[in-house]
Design a protein around this motif. Structure first.
Motif, PDB file in Angstrom:
ATOM      1  N   ARG A   1     -27.643 -35.912  22.593  1.00  0.00           N
ATOM      2  CA  ARG A   1     -28.071 -36.752  23.756  1.00  0.00           C
ATOM      3  C   ARG A   1     -27.451 -36.450  25.341  1.00  0.00           C
ATOM      4  N   ASP A   2     -26.472 -35.587  25.046  1.00  0.00           N
ATOM      5  CA  ASP A   2     -25.756 -34.938  26.421  1.00  0.00           C
ATOM      6  C   ASP A   2     -25.537 -34.014  26.708  1.00  0.00           C
ATOM      7  N   LEU A   3     -25.292 -33.085  27.495  1.00  0.00           N
ATOM      8  CA  LEU A   3     -25.672 -31.418  27.270  1.00  0.00           C
ATOM      9  C   LEU A   3     -24.353 -31.369  27.853  1.00  0.00           C
ATOM     10  N   ASP A   4     -23.734 -31.967  29.198  1.00  0.00           N
ATOM     11  CA  ASP A   4     -23.392 -31.439  29.915  1.00  0.00           C
ATOM     12  C   ASP A   4     -21.901 -31.761  29.091  1.00  0.00           C
ATOM     13  N   ALA A   5     -21.730 -33.026  28.217  1.00  0.00           N
ATOM     14  CA  ALA A   5     -20.731 -33.499  27.380  1.00  0.00           C
ATOM     15  C   ALA A   5     -20.370 -32.655  26.433  1.00  0.00           C
TER      16      ALA A   5
ATOM     17  N   GLY B   1     -32.780 -26.348  28.940  1.00  0.00           N
ATOM     18  CA  GLY B   1     -32.712 -27.793  28.080  1.00  0.00           C
ATOM     19  C   GLY B   1     -32.193 -27.563  26.819  1.00  0.00           C
ATOM     20  N   ALA B   2     -31.552 -26.386  26.926  1.00  0.00           N
ATOM     21  CA  ALA B   2     -30.900 -25.888  26.017  1.00  0.00           C
ATOM     22  C   ALA B   2     -29.794 -24.709  26.527  1.00  0.00           C
ATOM     23  N   LEU B   3     -28.424 -25.274  26.067  1.00  0.00           N
ATOM     24  CA  LEU B   3     -27.256 -24.303  25.964  1.00  0.00           C
ATOM     25  C   LEU B   3     -26.851 -22.963  24.774  1.00  0.00           C
ATOM     26  N   TYR B   4     -26.871 -22.515  25.126  1.00  0.00           N
ATOM     27  CA  TYR B   4     -26.569 -21.139  23.918  1.00  0.00           C
ATOM     28  C   TYR B   4     -25.237 -20.472  23.865  1.00  0.00           C
ATOM     29  N   LEU B   5     -23.960 -20.915  22.866  1.00  0.00           N
ATOM     30  CA  LEU B   5     -22.498 -20.382  23.484  1.00  0.00           C
ATOM     31  C   LEU B   5     -22.537 -18.989  21.681  1.00  0.00           C
TER      32      LEU B   5
ATOM     33  N   HIS C   1     -25.908 -15.700  20.806  1.00  0.00           N
ATOM     34  CA  HIS C   1     -25.657 -17.201  20.599  1.00  0.00           C
ATOM     35  C   HIS C   1     -25.170 -16.509  19.058  1.00  0.00           C
ATOM     36  N   SER C   2     -24.620 -18.130  18.746  1.00  0.00           N
ATOM     37  CA  SER C   2     -23.996 -18.535  17.561  1.00  0.00           C
ATOM     38  C   SER C   2     -24.508 -20.269  17.054  1.00  0.00           C
ATOM     39  N   LEU C   3     -24.291 -20.849  18.912  1.00  0.00           N
ATOM     40  CA  LEU C   3     -24.342 -22.205  18.419  1.00  0.00           C
ATOM     41  C   LEU C   3     -25.904 -22.454  19.840  1.00  0.00           C
ATOM     42  N   VAL C   4     -26.774 -23.345  18.737  1.00  0.00           N
ATOM     43  CA  VAL C   4     -27.335 -23.983  19.767  1.00  0.00           C
ATOM     44  C   VAL C   4     -27.417 -25.195  20.373  1.00  0.00           C
ATOM     45  N   LEU C   5     -27.359 -25.499  21.169  1.00  0.00           N
ATOM     46  CA  LEU C   5     -27.430 -27.205  21.659  1.00  0.00           C
ATOM     47  C   LEU C   5     -28.831 -27.270  22.865  1.00  0.00           C
ATOM     48  N   THR C   6     -29.070 -28.405  22.185  1.00  0.00           N
ATOM     49  CA  THR C   6     -30.699 -28.903  23.030  1.00  0.00           C
ATOM     50  C   THR C   6     -30.636 -30.666  23.281  1.00  0.00           C
TER      51      THR C   6
ATOM     52  N   GLN D   1      -5.692 -22.545   6.306  1.00  0.00           N
ATOM     53  CA  GLN D   1      -5.605 -23.733   7.626  1.00  0.00           C
ATOM     54  C   GLN D   1      -6.387 -23.810   8.298  1.00  0.00           C
ATOM     55  N   TYR D   2      -6.913 -25.445   8.426  1.00  0.00           N
ATOM     56  CA  TYR D   2      -8.115 -26.470   9.138  1.00  0.00           C
ATOM     57  C   TYR D   2      -8.071 -27.116   9.974  1.00  0.00           C
ATOM     58  N   VAL D   3      -8.707 -27.360  10.952  1.00  0.00           N
ATOM     59  CA  VAL D   3      -9.032 -28.726  11.553  1.00  0.00           C
ATOM     60  C   VAL D   3     -10.451 -29.036  11.701  1.00  0.00           C
ATOM     61  N   TYR D   4     -10.830 -30.498  11.193  1.00  0.00           N
ATOM     62  CA  TYR D   4     -12.280 -31.194  11.430  1.00  0.00           C
ATOM     63  C   TYR D   4     -12.024 -31.706  12.713  1.00  0.00           C
ATOM     64  N   PHE D   5     -13.492 -31.455  13.718  1.00  0.00           N
ATOM     65  CA  PHE D   5     -13.446 -32.813  14.770  1.00  0.00           C
ATOM     66  C   PHE D   5     -15.456 -32.929  14.195  1.00  0.00           C
ATOM     67  N   ARG D   6     -15.257 -34.508  15.273  1.00  0.00           N
ATOM     68  CA  ARG D   6     -16.631 -35.140  15.371  1.00  0.00           C
ATOM     69  C   ARG D   6     -16.869 -34.561  17.321  1.00  0.00           C
ATOM     70  N   ASP D   7     -17.574 -33.544  17.525  1.00  0.00           N
ATOM     71  CA  ASP D   7     -18.063 -33.441  18.546  1.00  0.00           C
ATOM     72  C   ASP D   7     -18.778 -34.663  19.319  1.00  0.00           C
ATOM     73  N   PRO D   8     -18.607 -35.187  20.936  1.00  0.00           N
ATOM     74  CA  PRO D   8     -19.490 -36.706  21.578  1.00  0.00           C
ATOM     75  C   PRO D   8     -21.155 -36.923  20.723  1.00  0.00           C
TER      76      PRO D   8
END
Length: 336
Positions: free
Chosen positions: A25-29, A48-52, A61-66, A251-258
């Motif tokens: 919803r919020d590309l900057d966040a 409107g897409a961010l390539y990381l 890129h391996s992650l595309v946020l639209t 070892q691991y850790v899981y996150f939830r993005d915004p």
């Protein structure tokens, strides 16, 4: 025995899990989260897409946020094939299976093929991307968890056996699997590269994308990612861990993005799977937590996942029997 025999000469050569496309919803966040907590590098931003990408990755890129206003979705999971010739073989094979593949144009990628697998998971296959500088030695640009490279997906599907059978035909092999006492397949950990996982399928309401994962160099970087998440207001986004998985002993850790998409930082696998002597390892639902440490996952970790666009999830008939954090805490006897 639910695991099919491996196919050593598949119809085309998939090399690894490659990238993922998700809407936010919020590309900057989303940019702030993935660059500060994960330490991903911004390759480009356009339309409107961010390539990381990870700091070790030479592919664009391996992650595309639209940016999208209709809710967070996982648009596609990306798989790499070896060559353009293999991509043509993939197109012809999917046509022969009646899956209706289509050629599409994607920025910074070579020819790209879209197809939906029999489980309803939308795939994106390509053989090449624009090359960019590898930044593994540019330590002045390392941030957060210093995510090195894209590692794997975990996909929830109503029929894990069907997913396992289909991807075995494409050359994926099983490193570990979870089976109920009556022989139903709960999960299959499948790989093409030389570590134990590229695609992980769990029987659950689906198809949905449970999480995608990046390799982090060591536990210090993993904890730094958690610290930065707390500092930048994402403390509650640390959903599970840090801890240690039993399968793979990592070892691991899981996150939830915004937007609620789940992702994982995981240490590199302690063993490789190159040789054919590596046979699938069987687990039961009760044994998954053995030789691991850390509390069980909260209920949301089992139930919540990212939907695919236009795909209605279907319930599974396989009982997973997992212990949730809520159940674990309610069953504890507290002595004053």
């Amino acid at each position: 025995m639910p695991i099919p025999d491996p196919v050593h000469y598949p119809p085309f050569n998939i090399t690894r899990a490659g990238h993922v496309r998700v809407t936010v919803r919020d590309l900057d966040a989303a940019r702030d989260f993935y660059t500060s907590v994960y330490g991903l590098i911004v390759s480009d931003e356009a339309d409107g897409a961010l390539y990381l990408r990870g700091v070790e990755e030479v592919c664009h890129h391996s992650l595309v946020l639209t940016a999208a206003g209709d809710g967070p979705l996982c648009e596609r999971i990306g798989l790499r094939v070896q060559t353009e010739e293999e991509l043509d073989k993939a197109h012809d094979w999917f046509c022969g299976e009646g899956l209706g593949p289509a050629w599409v144009e994607q920025p910074w990628q070579g020819r790209t093929l879209h197809v939906t697998d029999p489980c309803g998971v939308p795939l994106e296959l390509c053989a090449s991307m624009t090359a960019v500088p590898r930044l593994g030695s540019a330590v002045d640009r390392h941030r957060g968890g210093v995510a090195l490279r894209f590692d794997h997906f975990q996909i929830l599907v109503p029929d894990a056996q069907a997913a396992c059978d289909f991807y075995t035909r494409l050359g994926f092999r099983v490193s570990d699997y979870v089976e109920t006492p009556d022989g139903a397949l709960v999960a299959a950990f499948m790989y093409r590269k030389d570590i134990p996982w590229d695609l992980v399928f769990f029987a659950a309401k689906g198809p949905r994308m449970h999480h995608f994962a990046y390799i982090t160099p060591n536990a210090v970087d993993m904890f730094r990612a958690c610290d930065i998440a707390g500092i930048r207001g994402y403390g509650e986004a640390v959903e599970r861990g840090p801890g240690r998985h039993s399968m793979g002993h990592v070892q691991y850790v899981y996150f939830r993005d915004p937007d609620g998409h789940r992702s994982e930082l995981v240490l590199d696998a302690p063993h490789h799977m190159t040789d054919l002597e590596n046979e699938p390892v069987q687990w039961t639902p009760a044994s998954i937590g053995e030789k691991a440490w850390g509390l069980p996952a909260q209920r949301a970790w089992f139930l919540e996942a990212s939907r695919f666009p236009g795909v209605e999830p279907v319930e599974t008939s396989v009982a997973r029997g997992a212990l949730t954090l809520e159940d674990y805490l309610s069953a504890r006897t507290v002595v004053a």
